[in-house]
Design a protein around this motif. Structure first.
Motif, PDB file in Angstrom:
ATOM      1  N   GLY A   1      -2.304  13.818  12.273  1.00 36.09           N
ATOM      2  CA  GLY A   1      -2.951  13.216  11.100  1.00 36.09           C
ATOM      3  C   GLY A   1      -3.824  12.035  11.477  1.00 36.09           C
ATOM      4  N   VAL A   2      -3.343  11.205  12.384  1.00 27.72           N
ATOM      5  CA  VAL A   2      -4.087  10.012  12.799  1.00 27.72           C
ATOM      6  C   VAL A   2      -5.353  10.393  13.564  1.00 27.72           C
ATOM      7  CG1 VAL A   2      -3.978   8.242  14.577  1.00 27.72           C
ATOM      8  CG2 VAL A   2      -2.377   8.195  12.728  1.00 27.72           C
TER       9      VAL A   2
ATOM     10  N   LEU B   1      -9.026   9.200  12.479  1.00 29.05           N
ATOM     11  CA  LEU B   1      -9.885   8.420  13.380  1.00 29.05           C
ATOM     12  C   LEU B   1     -11.233   9.110  13.568  1.00 29.05           C
ATOM     13  CD1 LEU B   1      -7.238   7.324  16.054  1.00 29.05           C
ATOM     14  CD2 LEU B   1      -8.490   5.798  14.518  1.00 29.05           C
ATOM     15  N   THR B   2     -11.196  10.421  13.766  1.00 28.59           N
ATOM     16  CA  THR B   2     -12.439  11.183  13.949  1.00 28.59           C
ATOM     17  C   THR B   2     -13.310  11.058  12.703  1.00 28.59           C
ATOM     18  OG1 THR B   2     -11.214  12.705  15.340  1.00 28.59           O
ATOM     19  CG2 THR B   2     -13.351  13.484  14.555  1.00 28.59           C
ATOM     20  N   GLN B   3     -12.666  11.198  11.546  1.00 30.31           N
ATOM     21  CA  GLN B   3     -13.404  11.110  10.275  1.00 30.31           C
ATOM     22  C   GLN B   3     -13.990   9.713  10.058  1.00 30.31           C
ATOM     23  OE1 GLN B   3     -10.949  12.440   7.005  1.00 30.31           O
ATOM     24  NE2 GLN B   3     -12.708  12.249   5.614  1.00 30.31           N
ATOM     25  N   ALA B   4     -13.317   8.700  10.596  1.00 32.01           N
ATOM     26  CA  ALA B   4     -13.801   7.320  10.445  1.00 32.01           C
ATOM     27  C   ALA B   4     -14.904   7.001  11.466  1.00 32.01           C
ATOM     28  CB  ALA B   4     -12.643   6.340  10.584  1.00 32.01           C
ATOM     29  N   GLY B   5     -15.206   7.965  12.322  1.00 30.32           N
ATOM     30  CA  GLY B   5     -16.312   7.775  13.269  1.00 30.32           C
ATOM     31  C   GLY B   5     -15.885   7.163  14.594  1.00 30.32           C
ATOM     32  N   VAL B   6     -14.575   7.145  14.881  1.00 34.53           N
ATOM     33  CA  VAL B   6     -14.083   6.583  16.141  1.00 34.53           C
ATOM     34  C   VAL B   6     -14.294   7.619  17.249  1.00 34.53           C
ATOM     35  CG1 VAL B   6     -12.038   5.732  17.355  1.00 34.53           C
ATOM     36  CG2 VAL B   6     -12.384   5.161  14.936  1.00 34.53           C
TER      37      VAL B   6
ATOM     38  N   TYR C   1      -8.265   1.668  20.144  1.00 32.37           N
ATOM     39  CA  TYR C   1      -7.225   2.201  19.260  1.00 32.37           C
ATOM     40  C   TYR C   1      -6.043   2.703  20.079  1.00 32.37           C
ATOM     41  CZ  TYR C   1     -10.852   2.011  15.699  1.00 32.37           C
ATOM     42  OH  TYR C   1     -11.833   1.566  14.847  1.00 32.37           O
ATOM     43  N   TYR C   2      -4.837   2.347  19.630  1.00 32.60           N
ATOM     44  CA  TYR C   2      -3.605   2.798  20.282  1.00 32.60           C
ATOM     45  C   TYR C   2      -2.723   3.442  19.214  1.00 32.60           C
ATOM     46  CZ  TYR C   2      -5.076  -0.181  24.146  1.00 32.60           C
ATOM     47  OH  TYR C   2      -5.787  -0.744  25.170  1.00 32.60           O
ATOM     48  N   ALA C   3      -2.398   4.729  19.387  1.00 28.91           N
ATOM     49  CA  ALA C   3      -1.603   5.436  18.374  1.00 28.91           C
ATOM     50  C   ALA C   3      -0.309   5.947  18.994  1.00 28.91           C
ATOM     51  CB  ALA C   3      -2.402   6.607  17.804  1.00 28.91           C
ATOM     52  N   ALA C   4       0.816   5.790  18.275  1.00 28.53           N
ATOM     53  CA  ALA C   4       2.105   6.300  18.771  1.00 28.53           C
ATOM     54  C   ALA C   4       2.949   6.796  17.617  1.00 28.53           C
ATOM     55  CB  ALA C   4       2.858   5.208  19.541  1.00 28.53           C
ATOM     56  N   GLY C   5       3.650   7.907  17.870  1.00 29.32           N
ATOM     57  CA  GLY C   5       4.544   8.448  16.857  1.00 29.32           C
ATOM     58  C   GLY C   5       4.843   9.907  17.124  1.00 29.32           C
TER      59      GLY C   5
ATOM     60  N   ARG D   1       0.821  -1.208   0.000  1.00 31.69           N
ATOM     61  CA  ARG D   1       0.000   0.000   0.000  1.00 31.69           C
ATOM     62  C   ARG D   1       0.855   1.259   0.000  1.00 31.69           C
ATOM     63  NH1 ARG D   1      -5.282  -0.319   0.986  1.00 31.69           N
ATOM     64  NH2 ARG D   1      -6.031  -2.394   1.497  1.00 31.69           N
ATOM     65  N   THR D   2       0.356   2.299  -0.660  1.00 27.90           N
ATOM     66  CA  THR D   2       1.061   3.579  -0.676  1.00 27.90           C
ATOM     67  C   THR D   2       0.085   4.692  -0.280  1.00 27.90           C
ATOM     68  OG1 THR D   2       0.540   3.847  -3.015  1.00 27.90           O
ATOM     69  CG2 THR D   2       2.674   2.870  -2.488  1.00 27.90           C
ATOM     70  N   GLY D   3       0.647   5.806   0.151  1.00 25.50           N
ATOM     71  CA  GLY D   3      -0.173   6.960   0.530  1.00 25.50           C
ATOM     72  C   GLY D   3      -0.135   7.186   2.020  1.00 25.50           C
ATOM     73  N   LEU D   4      -1.161   7.855   2.510  1.00 28.10           N
ATOM     74  CA  LEU D   4      -1.208   8.191   3.937  1.00 28.10           C
ATOM     75  C   LEU D   4      -2.248   7.341   4.655  1.00 28.10           C
ATOM     76  CD1 LEU D   4      -1.058  12.093   3.684  1.00 28.10           C
ATOM     77  CD2 LEU D   4       0.806  10.542   4.326  1.00 28.10           C
ATOM     78  N   LEU D   5      -2.052   7.213   5.948  1.00 25.21           N
ATOM     79  CA  LEU D   5      -3.012   6.470   6.777  1.00 25.21           C
ATOM     80  C   LEU D   5      -4.237   7.366   6.977  1.00 25.21           C
ATOM     81  CD1 LEU D   5      -1.864   4.852  10.149  1.00 25.21           C
ATOM     82  CD2 LEU D   5      -4.144   4.822   9.171  1.00 25.21           C
ATOM     83  N   ASP D   6      -5.286   7.102   6.233  1.00 20.23           N
ATOM     84  CA  ASP D   6      -6.449   7.991   6.307  1.00 20.23           C
ATOM     85  C   ASP D   6      -7.728   7.234   6.681  1.00 20.23           C
ATOM     86  OD1 ASP D   6      -7.014   6.606   4.027  1.00 20.23           O
ATOM     87  OD2 ASP D   6      -6.730   8.288   2.655  1.00 20.23           O
ATOM     88  N   ALA D   7      -8.826   7.985   6.765  1.00 19.85           N
ATOM     89  CA  ALA D   7     -10.100   7.393   7.200  1.00 19.85           C
ATOM     90  C   ALA D   7     -10.564   6.309   6.235  1.00 19.85           C
ATOM     91  CB  ALA D   7     -11.156   8.493   7.315  1.00 19.85           C
ATOM     92  N   ALA D   8     -10.300   6.487   4.929  1.00 20.93           N
ATOM     93  CA  ALA D   8     -10.743   5.499   3.937  1.00 20.93           C
ATOM     94  C   ALA D   8     -10.049   4.160   4.189  1.00 20.93           C
ATOM     95  CB  ALA D   8     -10.445   6.003   2.529  1.00 20.93           C
ATOM     96  N   LEU D   9      -8.766   4.191   4.487  1.00 18.48           N
ATOM     97  CA  LEU D   9      -8.026   2.943   4.752  1.00 18.48           C
ATOM     98  C   LEU D   9      -8.538   2.281   6.039  1.00 18.48           C
ATOM     99  CD1 LEU D   9      -5.722   0.963   4.098  1.00 18.48           C
ATOM    100  CD2 LEU D   9      -4.185   2.434   5.397  1.00 18.48           C
ATOM    101  N   LEU D  10      -8.818   3.098   7.058  1.00 15.65           N
ATOM    102  CA  LEU D  10      -9.336   2.540   8.320  1.00 15.65           C
ATOM    103  C   LEU D  10     -10.673   1.853   8.081  1.00 15.65           C
ATOM    104  CD1 LEU D  10      -8.533   5.500  10.778  1.00 15.65           C
ATOM    105  CD2 LEU D  10      -7.421   3.268  10.711  1.00 15.65           C
ATOM    106  N   ARG D  11     -11.566   2.531   7.360  1.00 23.49           N
ATOM    107  CA  ARG D  11     -12.898   1.959   7.091  1.00 23.49           C
ATOM    108  C   ARG D  11     -12.796   0.700   6.261  1.00 23.49           C
ATOM    109  NH1 ARG D  11     -14.735   6.932   5.176  1.00 23.49           N
ATOM    110  NH2 ARG D  11     -15.445   8.288   6.841  1.00 23.49           N
ATOM    111  N   GLU D  12     -11.950   0.746   5.229  1.00 21.85           N
ATOM    112  CA  GLU D  12     -11.807  -0.409   4.319  1.00 21.85           C
ATOM    113  C   GLU D  12     -11.278  -1.630   5.072  1.00 21.85           C
ATOM    114  OE1 GLU D  12      -9.064   0.379   1.049  1.00 21.85           O
ATOM    115  OE2 GLU D  12      -8.577  -1.765   1.045  1.00 21.85           O
ATOM    116  N   THR D  13     -10.327  -1.407   5.985  1.00 22.68           N
ATOM    117  CA  THR D  13      -9.696  -2.530   6.681  1.00 22.68           C
ATOM    118  C   THR D  13     -10.559  -3.040   7.830  1.00 22.68           C
ATOM    119  OG1 THR D  13      -7.595  -1.424   6.229  1.00 22.68           O
ATOM    120  CG2 THR D  13      -7.523  -3.301   7.749  1.00 22.68           C
ATOM    121  N   LEU D  14     -11.184  -2.108   8.567  1.00 21.85           N
ATOM    122  CA  LEU D  14     -11.821  -2.486   9.822  1.00 21.85           C
ATOM    123  C   LEU D  14     -13.320  -2.707   9.709  1.00 21.85           C
ATOM    124  CD1 LEU D  14      -9.941   0.079  12.065  1.00 21.85           C
ATOM    125  CD2 LEU D  14      -9.425  -2.356  11.842  1.00 21.85           C
ATOM    126  N   GLY D  15     -13.916  -2.181   8.666  1.00 20.32           N
ATOM    127  CA  GLY D  15     -15.374  -2.278   8.580  1.00 20.32           C
ATOM    128  C   GLY D  15     -15.999  -1.442   9.678  1.00 20.32           C
TER     129      GLY D  15
END
Ligand SMILES: Cc1cc2nc3c(=O)[nH]c(=O)nc-3n(C[C@H](O)[C@H](O)[C@H](O)COP(=O)(O)OP(=O)(O)OC[C@H]3O[C@@H](n4cnc5c(N)ncnc54)[C@H](O)[C@@H]3O)c2cc1C
Length: 242
Positions: free
Chosen positions: A218-219, A223-228, A207-211, A186-200
């Protein structure tokens, strides 16, 4: 919590400008929870800058592995240069463990890990620990880097996918075209579309985010856009990076 003097046992280049350091516990009893961090202080460093001789670094090893493993980007700071040249057997002072960025082992909710670059370190500890304990909990690791060369521990995660049916890896590269070894994932950025596509259904996992701060911003937006919901999110910001 306590202060220990540990000796450097092993040093490895694990990615572009990135090294891991394993310290020997020397038989000392020391307990921590995967996801916690330590503060490492260099003892009588040959040179220093105004930022001092100590840094907070996440523990990258699981409690079942020998010693204490940390990993860091070699930015050229005085601390990193001295650490990078420390002879094997040299002592450092280690304080900790610190922090509450740990997995809730009582929960059976799927765990979703979001790592930006060197933010992978606490997740290596959590995932290795879950595999070592034979946990059947569903875990998905989203691992964002510029190129595969930058992605510390990537080969290990690829191998661990085959150790547990519950562990999924989604590695994504933002500048794959700069890779010398090439990247067909996969290429690009970690975005809401990728979260939705992977997680349903994004409403169930923890969710645990680090960086570094820029990745975390960005994360958080994705996450907010994905409805988390905010209460589903645990964060570990690596202050000190842009
Ligand atoms: C909980 C936590 C876990 C972390 N885990 C990791 C990890 O596993 N791996 C990793 O590589 N990094 C990690 N970091 C970041 C790490 O602590 C360093 O900040 C980062 O590695 C950059 O260090 P540097 O020496 O390259 O940069 P530098 O810019 O030289 O140092 C940054 C550090 O100096 C401090 N600082 C900045 N300006 C000043 C000043 N004027 N005077 C005194 N101090 C100053 C900052 O607070 C910061 O700690 C973590 C940070 C936190 C908070």
């Amino acid at each position: 919590m306590g202060k220990l003097t540990l000796t450097l046992q092993e040093r490895c280049v694990i990615a572009e400008n990135t090294m891991s350091f394993r310290f020997d516990l020397g038989g000392q009893a020391w307990a921590f929870r995967p996801g916690q961090f330590v503060r490492i202080t260099l003892i009588n460093p040959p040179f220093q800058d105004e930022k001092g001789a100590a840094r907070s670094l996440s523990i990258a090893s699981s409690p079942q592995e020998p010693g204490l493993l940390v990993a860091t980007r070699m930015t050229g700071s005085a601390f990193k240069r001295v650490l990078g040249e420390l002879p094997l057997g040299a002592p450092v002072q280690v304080a900790g463990p610190f922090g509450a960025f740990v997995l809730d082992n009582e929960s059976s909710a799927p765990a979703v890990f979001l790592a930006g670059g060197i933010g992978i370190t606490p997740f290596r500890a959590m995932i290795r620990d879950a595999l070592d304990r034979g946990s059947s909990r569903a875990m998905t690791l989203f691992y964002a880097n510029r190129t595969p060369e930058d992605a510390a521990f990537l080969d290990e995660f690829e191998a661990w996918k085959h150790q547990s049916a519950g562990f999924r890896l989604v590695a994504i590269m933002s500048q794959a075209e700069k890779s010398r070894r090439g990247w067909t994932g996969r290429t690009g950025l970690l975005d809401a579309a990728l979260l939705r596509e992977t997680l349903g259904d994004a409403s169930r996992p923890a969710y645990y985010a680090a960086g570094p701060p820029r990745f975390m911003a960005g994360v958080q937006a994705a996450l907010t856009q994905a409805g988390v919901r905010q209460e589903q999110i645990h964060e570990d910001e690596f202050m000190g990076y842009p």
